[in-house]
Write a protein that holds these residues in place. Structure first.
Motif, short mmCIF file in Angstrom:
data_model
loop_
_atom_site.label_atom_id
_atom_site.label_comp_id
_atom_site.label_asym_id
_atom_site.label_seq_id
_atom_site.Cartn_x
_atom_site.Cartn_y
_atom_site.Cartn_z
N VAL A 132 0.98 -1.50 -0.19
CA VAL A 132 0.16 -0.51 0.20
C VAL A 132 1.09 1.27 0.06
O VAL A 132 0.68 2.39 -1.41
CB VAL A 132 -1.26 -0.13 0.92
CG1 VAL A 132 -2.17 1.09 1.32
CG2 VAL A 132 -2.47 -1.26 1.06
N VAL A 133 2.23 1.70 0.97
CA VAL A 133 3.06 2.71 1.02
C VAL A 133 3.60 2.66 -0.61
O VAL A 133 3.75 3.72 -1.37
CB VAL A 133 3.27 2.29 2.37
CG1 VAL A 133 4.72 3.05 2.57
CG2 VAL A 133 2.64 2.65 3.15
N MET A 134 4.63 1.16 -0.58
CA MET A 134 4.52 1.21 -1.94
C MET A 134 4.40 1.74 -3.54
O MET A 134 4.61 2.77 -3.70
CB MET A 134 5.82 0.32 -2.13
CG MET A 134 6.92 0.32 -3.49
SD MET A 134 8.20 1.00 -2.80
CE MET A 134 8.67 0.14 -1.59
N SER A 135 3.42 1.15 -3.52
CA SER A 135 1.83 2.08 -4.69
C SER A 135 1.93 3.59 -3.87
O SER A 135 1.81 3.98 -5.50
CB SER A 135 1.06 1.10 -4.85
OG SER A 135 0.39 1.48 -3.66
N VAL A 244 -3.20 -2.93 -7.30
CA VAL A 244 -2.89 -1.65 -7.86
C VAL A 244 -4.07 -0.91 -7.36
O VAL A 244 -5.22 -1.18 -7.10
CB VAL A 244 -2.96 -1.75 -9.90
CG1 VAL A 244 -2.38 -0.30 -9.74
CG2 VAL A 244 -2.05 -2.22 -10.33
N MET A 245 -3.86 0.75 -8.12
CA MET A 245 -4.24 1.53 -7.75
C MET A 245 -4.72 2.44 -8.50
O MET A 245 -3.85 2.86 -9.40
CB MET A 245 -3.88 2.24 -7.06
CG MET A 245 -4.28 3.13 -6.17
SD MET A 245 -3.18 4.23 -4.37
CE MET A 245 -4.00 3.73 -3.74
N GLU A 246 -5.86 3.08 -8.83
CA GLU A 246 -6.20 3.65 -9.65
C GLU A 246 -5.56 4.95 -9.71
O GLU A 246 -5.23 5.58 -8.40
CB GLU A 246 -7.76 3.88 -10.01
CG GLU A 246 -8.48 2.90 -10.18
CD GLU A 246 -8.54 2.28 -11.75
OE1 GLU A 246 -8.69 0.67 -11.74
OE2 GLU A 246 -8.08 3.00 -12.94
N GLN A 247 -5.22 5.81 -11.01
CA GLN A 247 -4.67 6.74 -10.44
C GLN A 247 -5.02 7.84 -9.96
O GLN A 247 -4.00 9.28 -9.59
CB GLN A 247 -4.69 7.49 -12.01
CG GLN A 247 -2.98 8.95 -12.00
CD GLN A 247 -2.31 8.53 -11.90
OE1 GLN A 247 -1.58 7.70 -12.01
NE2 GLN A 247 -1.02 9.47 -11.09
N ASP A 248 -6.28 7.72 -9.77
CA ASP A 248 -7.87 9.47 -9.40
C ASP A 248 -7.36 8.80 -7.95
O ASP A 248 -8.15 9.26 -7.34
CB ASP A 248 -8.70 9.19 -10.40
CG ASP A 248 -9.56 8.28 -10.21
OD1 ASP A 248 -10.90 8.47 -11.12
OD2 ASP A 248 -8.90 7.16 -9.54
N GLU A 249 -6.86 7.70 -7.31
CA GLU A 249 -7.17 7.90 -5.79
C GLU A 249 -6.26 8.28 -5.01
O GLU A 249 -6.67 8.33 -3.86
CB GLU A 249 -6.91 5.61 -6.10
CG GLU A 249 -8.44 5.17 -6.37
CD GLU A 249 -9.66 5.35 -5.49
OE1 GLU A 249 -10.37 5.50 -6.29
OE2 GLU A 249 -9.20 5.69 -4.31
#
Length: 412
Positions: A132-135, A244-249
């Protein structure tokens, strides 16, 4: 205003994600947020500690860049799905191994004692907090276009946010007396280059913003030598298990372009223009060359690479070709290379020589920081020597400012 990665991580999980995390790990009711904050702060402390050497900082930049492929857009759903949780924790285990090495178990014990959890739960918590932190760090690196110097500044900015969240005994496990001691090791310099427009005054060296840690000798040399040139190969799963995390998050708090608060937000850049080659793709052309028994000795293979103006630390856009070079080196253990840096003919010849050396060394550190043995890579600064184009034109100068790879020896 500095980005608060710890706060961003908690906000990203939200109440639903934190609740699902607590259920998955069997955390006491109402303790999910404080437990996650402790784990995330510990991960950030590990990153700050690893950034104390250039090889470590290069590894962090590689890990952060790769982490942007993970999907953490719906954390509550991930934490509620056993298969996706296992995938996420596999990725987290790789990250923790890269950050803490053989100190990992000791870190888990510290977390266990601080939170009153058994070792299995504390390990699971850390394996979730790490990706979570690294992403989030990866998204900030990408959105701001940070290079190694910018990443160092970003991590230094986390010190005030994590100081009250890291558990007792963590710093002892990391071999530091305080976060300030860690911060003193986290500094990257770039080399000034005298130009024709500033022949009478040397421009100030760019720095990470904490002047009291500048080392005059290293300013003269232009780049910090790696404190640990034999770092272990550090790999991070690319998250193909769907993590993965959406860019807008990501909420990115950026200072205005060129502001004094964040000089690394929008650095002026200077691209190295590749020479003509068979396909224009470094990895394709270099592999084809190695496979050719009749290959021409001394052939140059340019890296598509980008540096801040007058700086020696490659920007994020430089990573694909450097990572391709690392992969080729890993595939061919009998391959030894020379990395050569070149400048155009403008400005002071001595300053150009130092700048070309610093840039070649920065690329070498990224390669050796990924686990390639230091005996296999040489870095040489060539200054304005061996121009491949006319230095009287801007186009020619761009072509002459280059980083190239040559084969020193190769045994199949």
């Amino acid at each position: 205003m500095a980005d608060n990665i710890l706060d961003m991580a908690v906000r990203h999980l939200g109440s639903s994600g934190l609740g699902a995390l607590g259920n998955a790990l069997g955390l006491p009711a109402g303790k999910s947020e404080s437990a996650f904050s402790t784990g995330a702060a510990s991960v950030l402390a590990g990153m700050l500690n690893k950034a104390g050497s250039e090889s470590g900082l290069g590894s962090l930049l590689n890990m952060a860049t790769k982490s942007t492929s993970m999907d953490l857009s719906a954390p509550g759903d991930i934490f509620s799905d056993p298969d996706r949780m296992r995938s996420l924790q596999d990725v987290g285990g790789n990250i923790l191994g890269a950050l803490f090495g053989d100190k990992k178990d000791g870190i888990f014990n510290v977390i266990s004692n601080a939170l009153g959890l058994d070792s299995t739960k504390s390990a699971s918590l850390m394996r979730i907090a790490a990706p979570v932190v690294m992403s989030l760090v990866g998204k900030l690196v990408k959105s701001k276009g940070l290079n190694m110097e910018g990443l160092a500044a970003l991590l230094l900015g986390q010190k005030t946010h994590i100081k009250d969240q890291i558990p007792p005994g963590l710093l002892d496990e990391l071999g530091a007396d305080s976060l300030d001691e860690m911060a003193e090791r986290t500094v990257v310099e770039t080399t000034p280059r005298e130009t024709a427009h500033a022949a009478h005054t040397s421009p100030p060296a760019r720095r990470s913003g904490i002047g009291k840690w500048l080392w005059p000798l290293l300013i003269a040399l232009g780049v910090l030598w790696a404190l640990n040139m034999c770092a272990k190969k550090e790999k991070v799963d690319d998250g193909t298990g769907g993590v993965v995390m959406e860019q807008d998050e990501v909420v990115v708090e950026e200072a205005p372009a060129g502001s004094a608060d964040d000089p690394m937000t929008t650095p002026d850049t200077q691209k190295e223009i590749p020479m003509d080659s068979a396909s224009g793709d470094f990895a394709t052309d270099f592999r084809a060359y190695l496979a050719d028994a009749t290959r021409e000795p001394g052939k140059e293979f340019p890296l598509r690479i980008e540096f801040p103006a007058d700086g020696s630390m490659p920007n994020t856009d430089s990573l694909p070709d450097v990572q391709a070079l690392i992969k080729v080196m890993q595939e061919n253990p009998g391959l030894n290379i020379v990395i050569e840096g070149y400048t155009d003919s403008d400005g002071d010849a001595g300053a150009n020589q130092k700048l070309s050396e610093a840039r070649a060394q920065a690329v070498m550190l990224m390669v050796t920081g990924a686990g390639v043995d230091t005996s296999r890579v040489k870095a040489v600064g060539m200054g304005p020597a061996n121009p491949i184009a006319d230095n009287s034109t801007e186009e020619g100068k761009q072509k002459n400012r280059r980083i190239v790879v040559k084969v020193d020896s190769f045994t199949q």
